[in-house]
Each structure stands twice: as structure tokens, then as C-alpha cells.
Design a protein around this motif. Structure first.
Motif, PDB file in Angstrom:
ATOM      1  N   CYS A 264       0.832  -1.205   0.000  1.00 11.86           N
ATOM      2  CA  CYS A 264       0.000   0.000   0.000  1.00 11.86           C
ATOM      3  C   CYS A 264       0.868   1.256   0.000  1.00 11.86           C
ATOM      4  O   CYS A 264       0.492   2.281  -0.589  1.00 11.86           O
ATOM      5  CB  CYS A 264      -0.970  -0.009   1.182  1.00 11.86           C
ATOM      6  SG  CYS A 264      -0.201   0.039   2.809  1.00 11.86           S
ATOM      7  N   GLU A 265       2.072   1.174   0.622  1.00 11.82           N
ATOM      8  CA  GLU A 265       2.969   2.338   0.614  1.00 11.82           C
ATOM      9  C   GLU A 265       3.419   2.674  -0.805  1.00 11.82           C
ATOM     10  O   GLU A 265       3.535   3.851  -1.181  1.00 11.82           O
ATOM     11  CB  GLU A 265       4.196   2.069   1.498  1.00 11.82           C
ATOM     12  CG  GLU A 265       3.878   1.842   2.962  1.00 11.82           C
ATOM     13  CD  GLU A 265       3.684   0.381   3.321  1.00 11.82           C
ATOM     14  OE1 GLU A 265       3.936   0.027   4.482  1.00 11.82           O
ATOM     15  OE2 GLU A 265       3.280  -0.415   2.428  1.00 11.82           O
ATOM     16  N   ASP A 266       3.691   1.620  -1.597  1.00 12.01           N
ATOM     17  CA  ASP A 266       4.086   1.838  -2.992  1.00 12.01           C
ATOM     18  C   ASP A 266       2.954   2.500  -3.774  1.00 12.01           C
ATOM     19  O   ASP A 266       3.185   3.436  -4.552  1.00 12.01           O
ATOM     20  CB  ASP A 266       4.450   0.504  -3.655  1.00 12.01           C
ATOM     21  CG  ASP A 266       5.596  -0.201  -2.964  1.00 12.01           C
ATOM     22  OD1 ASP A 266       6.572   0.475  -2.602  1.00 12.01           O
ATOM     23  OD2 ASP A 266       5.513  -1.429  -2.789  1.00 12.01           O
ATOM     24  N   ALA A 268       0.502   4.350  -2.648  1.00 10.62           N
ATOM     25  CA  ALA A 268       0.308   5.739  -2.216  1.00 10.62           C
ATOM     26  C   ALA A 268       1.347   6.659  -2.852  1.00 10.62           C
ATOM     27  O   ALA A 268       1.029   7.777  -3.282  1.00 10.62           O
ATOM     28  CB  ALA A 268       0.378   5.830  -0.696  1.00 10.62           C
ATOM     29  N   ARG A 269       2.579   6.183  -2.948  1.00 14.15           N
ATOM     30  CA  ARG A 269       3.629   7.011  -3.555  1.00 14.15           C
ATOM     31  C   ARG A 269       3.399   7.176  -5.061  1.00 14.15           C
ATOM     32  O   ARG A 269       3.686   8.242  -5.623  1.00 14.15           O
ATOM     33  CB  ARG A 269       4.996   6.388  -3.282  1.00 14.15           C
ATOM     34  CG  ARG A 269       5.396   6.461  -1.802  1.00 14.15           C
ATOM     35  CD  ARG A 269       6.796   5.933  -1.569  1.00 14.15           C
ATOM     36  NE  ARG A 269       7.189   6.088  -0.174  1.00 14.15           N
ATOM     37  CZ  ARG A 269       7.350   5.079   0.684  1.00 14.15           C
ATOM     38  NH1 ARG A 269       7.150   3.823   0.259  1.00 14.15           N
ATOM     39  NH2 ARG A 269       7.712   5.301   1.927  1.00 14.15           N
ATOM     40  N   ALA A 301      -2.670   3.306   3.471  1.00 12.57           N
ATOM     41  CA  ALA A 301      -1.665   4.373   3.472  1.00 12.57           C
ATOM     42  C   ALA A 301      -2.323   5.679   3.040  1.00 12.57           C
ATOM     43  O   ALA A 301      -3.186   5.671   2.155  1.00 12.57           O
ATOM     44  CB  ALA A 301      -0.497   4.027   2.554  1.00 12.57           C
ATOM     45  N   VAL A 303      -1.577   9.930   2.058  1.00 14.15           N
ATOM     46  CA  VAL A 303      -0.557  10.878   1.634  1.00 14.15           C
ATOM     47  C   VAL A 303      -1.243  12.156   1.163  1.00 14.15           C
ATOM     48  O   VAL A 303      -2.375  12.117   0.667  1.00 14.15           O
ATOM     49  CB  VAL A 303       0.322  10.273   0.505  1.00 14.15           C
ATOM     50  CG1 VAL A 303      -0.497   9.994  -0.744  1.00 14.15           C
ATOM     51  CG2 VAL A 303       1.516  11.163   0.186  1.00 14.15           C
TER      52      VAL A 303
END
Length: 305
Positions: A264-266, A268-269, A301, A303
Motif C-alpha cells: 500500500c505504501e508503494d 500511495a507514492r 496508506a 498521503v
């Protein structure tokens, strides 16, 4: 001798009575009004869709008990009857709401929620199908300044990179086990093994996922770029869910997932990078949620930028 007609009955208006607790109010209005609205379709033609609308004005006069709420409702019924929603049209509608209050208000806001339909081609076959994207248009007019925001959501598939690595390791161990005996290996032998059930000892877990995005638009653009933002997000994520699917499409989708492993971090980025580079976006808030198939909870995530 004819009698004069009776004068119309004067109806009571308690809103004109003195207010007990004098105080200005931020917003007064109505939420979830059912309304047909017109939006720009894929071919540029105007399309009518069902919407749910919130409308409000501020109550700046601390001594006034209430606003003229019926004027907002009646004005809203005519606001989008003939033209598609545009930034210029929203400004005109909101200014009309302020003017209808006769000095009680100096600001107005609208939120229009509807489902935006886009026709999406299949990945490999000649088929296509409709996808529905939830959209909210937020417009606020204060002291002549218009602020616009779009909220929308896209669904995609996310395959776990850790699970993929673990699966590759098990597959490699099985390969070593099956070919431990000394024998000549040809590309054909390896290909046939990989295509057999023995060639897949484990598979990574994947799940349907969703990106919810709210963007504040720069005032320089006289458009509401709903379809363009959907395309931007789906391209950034790489694995949007599909509509019409034949076997060749499903295989192509599997290839896309293998090429777009992501936590999920990927995700979001990726979303943040795409929105940061878009000249129409002033600022954004995004939330991505991976509805885990491994866990009973979601991986999330958030952002902003």
C-alpha cells in the motif's frame, strides 16, 4: 353592487421574529437533495445523470433567525437543467444563491455527488465494458473567489511483493528438487515443467484495492477533469480492475500484476507522484486501501501534497 375581492391571506413568517441567541453561522442549507444534473460525456456530448446535492450559504447576519431556504431549493432545481456542470457555471449558480438571500449571506457552497461512467476497453480482446467511478464536485464561492475540488475513487488489483518473493523461493526449491538428478536440460524441458502443475508450487496473494483521492483544482482551468484524473490514477497504479474479460484479457491482467507488485505504501507514492506532476492540481489528499486476502484487516496508506 359587486363586492371587492378579499385580500390574500398573509401567511405567518416566524423566521422574521427576533433571534434568542444572536450569532452568525458558518453554513445553513440542505443535504442529499435528489437532482438530475448534466455532465460532459466521453464524446463531449452532455449526459444527464442522477445526483445527490448539498447546498448551503453562510448566515452572516447574527440577528437573523434563518435563511430563505426554499430559495436555495428552487434555484437548485433550475441550476443545471440545460447545461453541463463547468467551473463558470458553478460560479454563476453560487452567486445566484448568495443574491437570493438579500444581504443575509456572502458565501455559498455546493457538493454534487454522482457516479461517472466510463467505457473501458479490454486489455487484449476486442471487447469493452462500463466502469462506474464515484465522484463528488465541491464548489465554494466566498467574496467572489471560487474554490473547486474533485473527489473520486478508482479500484485496482494489488499483488504483495513479499508474498511474490516467498512464492518464487518455493518455486525455485521445487525446480531444484525435480531436477536434482543429473540429466541434460533443454529449454523445451524447462518450458514444459514450468507449464505443468509442478511448475507452480506457490502463488502470491493479491486483492482488490481502492484509491480515494480529493484534489483541489487550480483556478486557471475551465474544466472539471474527471475522466483525465481517472486515467492518470489508473495508469500510475498499473492494474485497474477490468470489465469485459476473455482468457487473453485475464492472462494480460496477470502479467500486469506481476509487473506491478506493490505494498500500500508503494501505491500511495505512485498516486502522489502522479498528482504532484499534474498542472491542474493545486493540492491533494489520497488514501489507498488494500483489502487483504491474507489478513482479516485492511492495509492502508495516506498521503497529501
Amino acid at each position: 353592487m359587486a363586492t371587492a375581492p378579499e385580500s390574500p391571506l398573509t401567511l405567518p413568517d416566524v423566521a422574521r421574529e427576533p433571534v434568542a441567541l444572536a450569532r452568525p453561522l458558518d453554513w445553513v442549507g440542505m443535504d442529499n437533495i435528489a437532482l438530475p444534473v448534466r455532465i460532459a460525456g466521453e464524446d463531449g456530448a452532455t449526459v444527464q445523470v442522477a445526483a445527490s446535492v448539498d447546498v448551503a450559504v453562510d448566515l452572516g447576519d447574527a440577528a437573523a433567525r434563518g435563511i430563505h431556504m426554499s430559495r436555495l431549493y428552487l434555484g437548485l432545481q433550475q441550476a443545471f437543467a440545460t447545461e453541463a456542470i463547468t467551473p463558470g457555471g458553478l460560479r454563476k449558480v453560487l452567486q445566484g444563491f448568495v443574491d437570493s438571500q438579500r444581504g443575509l449571506s456572502s458565501a455559498a457552497r455546493l457538493v454534487v455527488r454522482y457516479a461517472h461512467l466510463l467505457n473501458r476497453p479490454a486489455l487484449a480482446s476486442a471487447h469493452a465494458g462500463w466502469k462506474q467511478y464515484p465522484v463528488a464536485i465541491e464548489a465554494t464561492l466566498r467574496d467572489g473567489h471560487l474554490k473547486l475540488a474533485l473527489s473520486l475513487a478508482v479500484e485496482y488489483s494489488s499483488t504483495c511483493p513479499a508474498s511474490a518473493a516467498l512464492s518464487r523461493q518455493i518455486n525455485a526449491e521445487r525446480f531444484a528438487e525435480d531436477f536434482a538428478a543429473a540429466r541434460p536440460l533443454s529449454p523445451e524441458v524447462v518450458r514444459d515443467w514450468l507449464a505443468s502443475e509442478r511448475g507452480m508450487a506457490a502463488t502470491p496473494h493479491a486483492q482488490r484495492s481502492r484509491a480515494d483521492v480529493r484534489v483541489e483544482l487550480k483556478p486557471a482551468f475551465d474544466e472539471l477533469p474527471v475522466a483525465a484524473l481517472v486515467d492518470l490514477l489508473e495508469e500510475a497504479l498499473g492494474t485497474p480492475v477490468q470489465t469485459a474479460v476473455k482468457r487473453e484479457d485475464e492472462q494480460a491482467f496477470a502479467e500486469l500484476n506481476a509487473a506491478n507488485l506493490m505494498f500500500c505504501e508503494d501505491a500511495a507514492r505512485r498516486v502522489a507522484a502522479a498528482l504532484s506532476a499534474d498542472p491542474r492540481v493545486d493540492r491533494f489528499d489520497a488514501t489507498v486501501a488494500h483489502y487483504e486476502s491474507l489478513h482479516p484487516h485492511d492495509a492502508v496508506a495516506r498521503v497529501s501534497g
